[in-house]
Enzyme design. Sequence first.
Site, short mmCIF file in Angstrom:
data_model
loop_
_atom_site.label_atom_id
_atom_site.label_comp_id
_atom_site.label_asym_id
_atom_site.label_seq_id
_atom_site.Cartn_x
_atom_site.Cartn_y
_atom_site.Cartn_z
N GLY A 137 68.30 92.00 64.57
CA GLY A 137 66.89 91.79 64.86
C GLY A 137 66.68 91.41 66.31
O GLY A 137 67.51 91.71 67.18
N CYS A 138 65.58 90.75 66.59
CA CYS A 138 65.28 90.34 67.97
C CYS A 138 66.39 89.49 68.54
O CYS A 138 66.84 88.52 67.92
CB CYS A 138 63.96 89.57 67.99
SG CYS A 138 63.55 88.90 69.61
N PHE A 139 66.85 89.84 69.73
CA PHE A 139 67.99 89.13 70.30
C PHE A 139 67.68 87.71 70.73
O PHE A 139 68.58 86.91 70.95
CB PHE A 139 68.65 89.89 71.45
CG PHE A 139 67.74 90.56 72.45
CD1 PHE A 139 66.47 90.07 72.75
CD2 PHE A 139 68.18 91.71 73.12
CE1 PHE A 139 65.66 90.70 73.70
CE2 PHE A 139 67.38 92.34 74.07
CZ PHE A 139 66.12 91.83 74.35
N ARG A 157 53.30 90.86 71.60
CA ARG A 157 54.07 90.20 70.55
C ARG A 157 53.57 88.77 70.36
O ARG A 157 53.43 88.29 69.25
CB ARG A 157 55.55 90.18 70.95
CG ARG A 157 56.46 89.51 69.95
CD ARG A 157 57.86 89.56 70.52
NE ARG A 157 58.83 89.15 69.52
CZ ARG A 157 60.07 89.59 69.49
NH1 ARG A 157 60.47 90.47 70.37
NH2 ARG A 157 60.91 89.15 68.60
#
EC number: 1.8.4.11
Length: 247
Positions: A67-69, A17
């Site tokens: 979404g991404c935490f 990522r």
Amino acid sequence: MASPSSKQTGPRAPWQRRLFIAAASTLAAVGVFAASYSSAEEGRPIPPPALDEPLKSDVETAVFAGGCFWGVQGVFQHVAGVKEAISGYAGGRQEDAHYQIVGTGRTGHAESVRVTFDPRKVSYGRLLQIYFSVAHDPTELNRQGPDRGTQYRSTIFPASDEQAKVAKAYIAQLDAAHVFSKPIATTVEPGRSFYPAESYHQNFLTLNPTYPYIVINDMPKIETLKRLYPEAYRVDPVLVAVAKPTN
């Protein structure tokens, strides 16, 4: 370059990522990446909920997925009245509540944040207002920014029938007022358990402020919170005590 969803596959997924977003940051330097921000991500004021939860106790919990935490947790950690915000998973089974498994998109889980708050200082309705206007883009279906899949869906996991009622009423209110250019995609999923995520995910925004993904996708949300809701903004985030540095 890794694909947008590659963070969820393999033991080195967080580093994949990083490589993907580092490449994207090159585009951001010339202003191309910035064009992908939605109006919600840019942040703009929205009306408060007409219906709010009545004051019943001095401590409550609420669970939000958007979404991404990393970014969702970071936003709520900067909200006055929040006692704790923990990254985790909700929507699936306990045995599947692990980062690499959730990343397959086949568990029913969504990356979520459990917010423990003092309703005398910040109401559930105000948390919803911040969730919809700052923490994520509620019009996106099964994606946020570069992340795609049902594990990134916009979902509210109500802790009570009253929270479910308030959340559904607020979604209807915002849609009726055409606050966003598209219909809200947020679902309300009652009766689901929350499971904390691995320690290296906790406080990720605070511990990694120069991480390219955080710089591009999440730090602007903190500034938006401060700009739109200065009375709700706290300078020092409330952190999860068990978190460890990711280095």
